[in-house]
Design an enzyme around this catalytic site. Structure first.
Site, PDB file in Angstrom:
ATOM      1  N   ASP A  92       5.178   4.142  -4.290  1.00 48.45           N
ATOM      2  CA  ASP A  92       4.405   4.983  -5.211  1.00 48.45           C
ATOM      3  C   ASP A  92       5.307   5.597  -6.277  1.00 48.45           C
ATOM      4  O   ASP A  92       6.400   6.076  -5.968  1.00 48.45           O
ATOM      5  CB  ASP A  92       3.747   6.140  -4.464  1.00 48.45           C
ATOM      6  CG  ASP A  92       2.821   5.700  -3.347  1.00 48.45           C
ATOM      7  OD1 ASP A  92       3.095   4.675  -2.712  1.00 48.45           O
ATOM      8  OD2 ASP A  92       1.831   6.404  -3.096  1.00 48.45           O
ATOM      9  N   HIS A  94       3.470   7.345  -9.242  1.00 51.18           N
ATOM     10  CA  HIS A  94       2.586   8.444  -9.636  1.00 51.18           C
ATOM     11  C   HIS A  94       2.913   9.088 -10.979  1.00 51.18           C
ATOM     12  O   HIS A  94       3.074  10.297 -11.084  1.00 51.18           O
ATOM     13  CB  HIS A  94       2.567   9.505  -8.539  1.00 51.18           C
ATOM     14  CG  HIS A  94       1.678   9.147  -7.380  1.00 51.18           C
ATOM     15  ND1 HIS A  94       0.308   9.034  -7.511  1.00 51.18           N
ATOM     16  CD2 HIS A  94       1.972   8.869  -6.088  1.00 51.18           C
ATOM     17  CE1 HIS A  94      -0.206   8.700  -6.333  1.00 51.18           C
ATOM     18  NE2 HIS A  94       0.781   8.584  -5.461  1.00 51.18           N
ATOM     19  N   ASP A 121      -0.070   2.664  -6.806  1.00 54.66           N
ATOM     20  CA  ASP A 121      -0.095   4.083  -7.178  1.00 54.66           C
ATOM     21  C   ASP A 121       0.841   4.370  -8.354  1.00 54.66           C
ATOM     22  O   ASP A 121       1.822   5.100  -8.237  1.00 54.66           O
ATOM     23  CB  ASP A 121       0.244   4.973  -5.979  1.00 54.66           C
ATOM     24  CG  ASP A 121      -0.966   5.199  -5.085  1.00 54.66           C
ATOM     25  OD1 ASP A 121      -1.977   4.511  -5.271  1.00 54.66           O
ATOM     26  OD2 ASP A 121      -0.897   6.079  -4.197  1.00 54.66           O
ATOM     27  N   ASN A 153      -4.298   2.740  -3.743  1.00 55.77           N
ATOM     28  CA  ASN A 153      -5.607   3.389  -3.639  1.00 55.77           C
ATOM     29  C   ASN A 153      -5.915   4.247  -4.868  1.00 55.77           C
ATOM     30  O   ASN A 153      -7.086   4.498  -5.176  1.00 55.77           O
ATOM     31  CB  ASN A 153      -5.686   4.240  -2.370  1.00 55.77           C
ATOM     32  CG  ASN A 153      -4.732   5.417  -2.382  1.00 55.77           C
ATOM     33  OD1 ASN A 153      -3.523   5.249  -2.497  1.00 55.77           O
ATOM     34  ND2 ASN A 153      -5.266   6.624  -2.249  1.00 55.77           N
ATOM     35  N   HIS A 154      -4.901   4.675  -5.609  1.00 59.38           N
ATOM     36  CA  HIS A 154      -5.163   5.474  -6.815  1.00 59.38           C
ATOM     37  C   HIS A 154      -5.575   4.624  -8.005  1.00 59.38           C
ATOM     38  O   HIS A 154      -5.989   5.181  -9.029  1.00 59.38           O
ATOM     39  CB  HIS A 154      -3.946   6.329  -7.158  1.00 59.38           C
ATOM     40  CG  HIS A 154      -3.906   7.603  -6.388  1.00 59.38           C
ATOM     41  ND1 HIS A 154      -4.379   8.796  -6.878  1.00 59.38           N
ATOM     42  CD2 HIS A 154      -3.492   7.858  -5.123  1.00 59.38           C
ATOM     43  CE1 HIS A 154      -4.238   9.740  -5.959  1.00 59.38           C
ATOM     44  NE2 HIS A 154      -3.711   9.191  -4.884  1.00 59.38           N
ATOM     45  N   HIS A 205      -0.035  -1.778  -0.115  1.00 55.91           N
ATOM     46  CA  HIS A 205       0.063  -0.347  -0.362  1.00 55.91           C
ATOM     47  C   HIS A 205      -0.172   0.477   0.906  1.00 55.91           C
ATOM     48  O   HIS A 205       0.632   1.335   1.264  1.00 55.91           O
ATOM     49  CB  HIS A 205      -0.929   0.072  -1.443  1.00 55.91           C
ATOM     50  CG  HIS A 205      -0.858   1.530  -1.761  1.00 55.91           C
ATOM     51  ND1 HIS A 205       0.197   2.079  -2.458  1.00 55.91           N
ATOM     52  CD2 HIS A 205      -1.686   2.564  -1.462  1.00 55.91           C
ATOM     53  CE1 HIS A 205       0.018   3.381  -2.574  1.00 55.91           C
ATOM     54  NE2 HIS A 205      -1.115   3.699  -1.979  1.00 55.91           N
ATOM     55  N   HIS A 314       2.072   4.586   0.200  1.00 53.87           N
ATOM     56  CA  HIS A 314       0.844   5.348   0.423  1.00 53.87           C
ATOM     57  C   HIS A 314       1.037   6.773   0.942  1.00 53.87           C
ATOM     58  O   HIS A 314       0.144   7.591   0.803  1.00 53.87           O
ATOM     59  CB  HIS A 314      -0.054   4.545   1.380  1.00 53.87           C
ATOM     60  CG  HIS A 314      -1.473   5.027   1.491  1.00 53.87           C
ATOM     61  ND1 HIS A 314      -2.188   5.499   0.419  1.00 53.87           N
ATOM     62  CD2 HIS A 314      -2.310   5.099   2.568  1.00 53.87           C
ATOM     63  CE1 HIS A 314      -3.412   5.820   0.824  1.00 53.87           C
ATOM     64  NE2 HIS A 314      -3.507   5.606   2.118  1.00 53.87           N
TER      65      HIS A 314
END
Length: 424
Positions: A92, A94, A121, A153-154, A205, A314
């Site tokens: 991730d 972000h 992500d 998932n984002h 992920h 994740h």
């Protein structure tokens, strides 16, 4: 509140407006110029002036070019490095643009000698999700066989509406925000779900997934004359059988939001599931979607598919802070299962995460990436790194004091109200 910093009074002259390269083919210099422009803008322009450097038309063209490549890739991508190629796996990120730029320099940029697998992500929570994703999409277009971008998932309509990416796009591109955001959402649908690296390493992920049991009902005897009657198929969504790679390949990934049902259970599991120290497969009640799986399931998955390593992401330090059965994310990685056939590791590449935090006490976690070197690609070499500081001043694009701290709970009511079909 204005979600962007004030421009520096001593800001140097802006870089030239980014234009699509003449002839249409991206070059290493063009990507370097894009990175420079994104970096400069993040430091010297308020968010809503980004189009002065990066026009909406350019953004949409880049997203479409990348999506066309991603669309042709299967759900499960086989990454087969050459004899001298190493593989860098990233967790991730972000929207932490400056940490991603450091990571690329530190690991060595994508090339014929170095393959990158990014494990989802890219957006939300951080202030520069749009810039981060665009930079990685540019690398994908430049080196489609050396850069692999998986879905997190984002990368969904629900998460981006809650954790800031939708508002980020609308703030930065104003009237052009809706079409730009729709392009990103459609690009999310094209992101593959997993890779198998060098025949022995599975990356995804969230992790592994259940199989779906399809039960054909009786054929109806009625029907139009001359037309074959189709069986009505229903799927047993309560099945806790471990899924197969063949089922993963056949799953429908062009679904933006959970909860996925029927044959769409597999993408939901791949993106949202978590490991556990409890044996077996169980519903992931904390998140409200996906699975929890134990060391015995990791062993079964590795053995059945002749694999040696699972790399998933994740879970950042905030998620692990609430899971006392597993190790924390201080170093940017953990080894969660160590079984006869191999290991399961969690990899998180956003240091000092989350960027915006309600409490004064921060996690101060390291980020990490891992390098898989020939000939033994199943032995990861971890590289932890600190956040690039000071970060340019920025304001969040979501109310981080009000929304849930982690993805532990899925607000299905809010999701249902915000996840209709995309408008044209």
């Amino acid at each position: 509140m204005d979600p962007s910093p004030s421009p520096s009074p001593s800001a140097p002259l802006a870089p030239p407006v980014v234009e699509w390269p003449e002839g249409g083919a991206l070059t290493r210099d063009w990507v370097a110029g894009l990175e420079s422009a994104l970096d400069w803008s993040s430091r010297h322009l308020p968010a809503d002036r980004l189009p002065e450097v990066l026009p909406s038309a350019l953004v949409q063209r880049l997203v479409l070019a990348a999506a066309a490549i991603l669309h042709r890739e299967p759900n499960l991508v086989r990454v087969d490095p050459g004899p001298a190629q190493s593989v860098v796996v990233v967790g991730d990120v972000h929207g932490q643009l400056h940490d991603v730029m450091f990571l690329l320099r530190d690991a060595g940029f994508p090339s014929e000698e170095r393959v990158f697998v990014f494990n989802g992500d890219y957006v939300d929570r951080g202030a520069w999700g749009l810039e981060t994703l665009l930079l990685l999409l540019a690398w994908k277009v430049l080196h489609p066989n050396c850069v692999f971008l998986l879905r997190g998932n984002h990368e969904s309509k629900y998460c981006t509406s809650v954790y800031g990416f939708e508002q980020e796009v609308m703030t930065k591109y104003k009237d052009q925000g809706p079409p730009v955001y729709r392009k990103f959402l459609r690009c999310f649908e094209d992101l593959p779900l997993a890779t198998i690296i060098a025949g022995c390493v599975y990356t995804a992920h969230g992790g592994i997934f259940r199989g779906t049991v399809v039960l054909p009902s009786k054929r109806s005897k009625k029907g139009r004359k001359g037309r074959k009657n189709k069986a009505d198929f229903t799927v047993d969504s309560t099945s806790m059988r471990l899924g197969s790679l063949d089922e993963l390949l056949k799953a429908r990934r062009t679904v933006l939001d959970p909860p996925w049902e029927g044959q769409n259970l597999i993408p939901g599991d791949v993106l949202w599931s978590d490991p556990s120290l409890e044996m077996g497969l169980a519903p992931n009640k904390e998140r409200g979607i996906g699975l929890l799986w134990g060391p015995d399931i990791t062993q079964q998955f590795l053995h059945t598919n002749n694999l040696k390593l699972i790399i998933r992401s994740h879970e950042g330090p905030d998620a692990r802070d609430k899971r006392h059965d597993l190790l924390g994310m201080d170093k940017g990685y953990t080894i969660d299962h160590d079984v006869e056939c191999g290991k399961l590791i969690t990899l998180f590449s956003a240091p000092d995460y989350p960027q915006f935090q309600a409490s004064e006490e921060r996690y101060n976690n390291y980020g990490a990436y891992t390098v898989l070197n020939p000939p033994d690609y199943a032995t990861p070499v971890f590289h932890s790194f600190e956040a690039v500081k000071p970060r340019p001043p920025a304001h969040p694009f979501y109310d981080f004091e009000e929304v849930i701290d982690s993805d532990e709970e899925l607000n299905l009511d809010a999701m249902d109200s915000s996840s209709g079909a995309l408008s044209q």
